[in-house]
Scaffold this active site. Structure first.
Site, PDB file in Angstrom:
ATOM      1  N   GLU B  58      -3.286 -10.537  -2.737  1.00 17.79           N
ATOM      2  CA  GLU B  58      -2.290  -9.780  -1.963  1.00 17.79           C
ATOM      3  C   GLU B  58      -2.831  -8.404  -1.555  1.00 17.79           C
ATOM      4  OE1 GLU B  58      -1.942 -11.264  -4.968  1.00 17.79           O
ATOM      5  OE2 GLU B  58       0.171 -11.418  -5.504  1.00 17.79           O
ATOM      6  N   CYS B  89       0.565  -5.653  -7.321  1.00 13.55           N
ATOM      7  CA  CYS B  89       0.711  -6.194  -5.966  1.00 13.55           C
ATOM      8  C   CYS B  89       2.119  -5.963  -5.424  1.00 13.55           C
ATOM      9  CB  CYS B  89       0.366  -7.677  -5.957  1.00 13.55           C
ATOM     10  SG  CYS B  89      -1.380  -7.955  -6.312  1.00 13.55           S
TER      11      CYS B  89
END
Lengths: 147, 147
Positions: B58, B89
């Site tokens: 991510e 993330c």
């Protein structure tokens, strides 16, 4: 035993990084990572310059320290940062298992303690308030300039 | 209106990225970021290869999408990821203000919902469980191979 003079010396380096951010019109946050009294990474916030929300000082310093030391875990390191880490950075500090985190100014609005107080590794020691006055003043100056 | 077929199509691309991670002996997590039906970034976990805890799928995809679109806020984008984001993330997703996050498998142990349930931007929509069976199977295969 906590050596306050040493902590202040490294925090002053982090403040120097934060001032470089300030001069570049970035939110003034600076970080230094130290391993056995040796600086292995230093960085300042570059989110505007890079157009990247992930370019916080701590994130860059963790990447840099891991490259410098040749391993992704920073279990012998202390991270000094002028402002309380946000949730993203605290998550990275958790993954990297730093031995110790020392920050200057608290961040009630965006700091990790508000959103994710248990995100750091259980062995990570945390200390706050080192050179807090100077860290806070730099942030205040920045936002006063922006108004 | 949620278009499940479209969600599954993009999650299948994220799964393809996760399989590339698997083949490289990385924890198999893959991400795709989509802006107005166009894929603007795709990435898979590279933490082992880069020796960097911040190199989650991510994080790389957010950096890449911002570079591709020329702006650090991803307010018109959907992030597809095979596994529930961790706190780091999710913090980055919060800063980038993504419109929507779709994930496959939940992560009870390390997922953001356990540690920081309020870290995403208040406008971000979240959907979980898309192609969950395949996402979970890939993770199980990976850890079975490791034993």
């Amino acid at each position: 035993m906590v050596d306050r003079a040493k902590d202040e010396r490294f925090m002053r380096m982090a403040l120097q990084e934060a001032k470089e951010a300030f001069d570049a019109d970035e939110i003034p946050v600076g970080t230094v990572i130290v391993c056995k009294d040796r600086v292995v990474a230093r960085a300042h916030n570059l989110t505007e310059c890079l157009g990247d929300v992930t370019a916080h000082a701590e994130m860059q310093a963790i990447t840099s320290a891991a490259a410098s030391l040749g391993g992704k875990y920073l279990t012998d390191c202390t991270l000094y940062v002028t402002l309380e880490p946000c949730v993203m950075c605290a998550g990275a500090i958790g993954w990297a298992q730093l031995a110790r985190v020392v920050f200057g100014a608290g961040d009630e609005k965006r700091g990790y303690r508000r959103f994710a107080p248990h995100v750091l590794h259980s062995k990570t020691e945390v200390e706050c308030g080192v050179l807090a006055g100077e860290c806070i003043a730099l942030m205040k100056d920045f936002f006063a300039k922006k108004r």
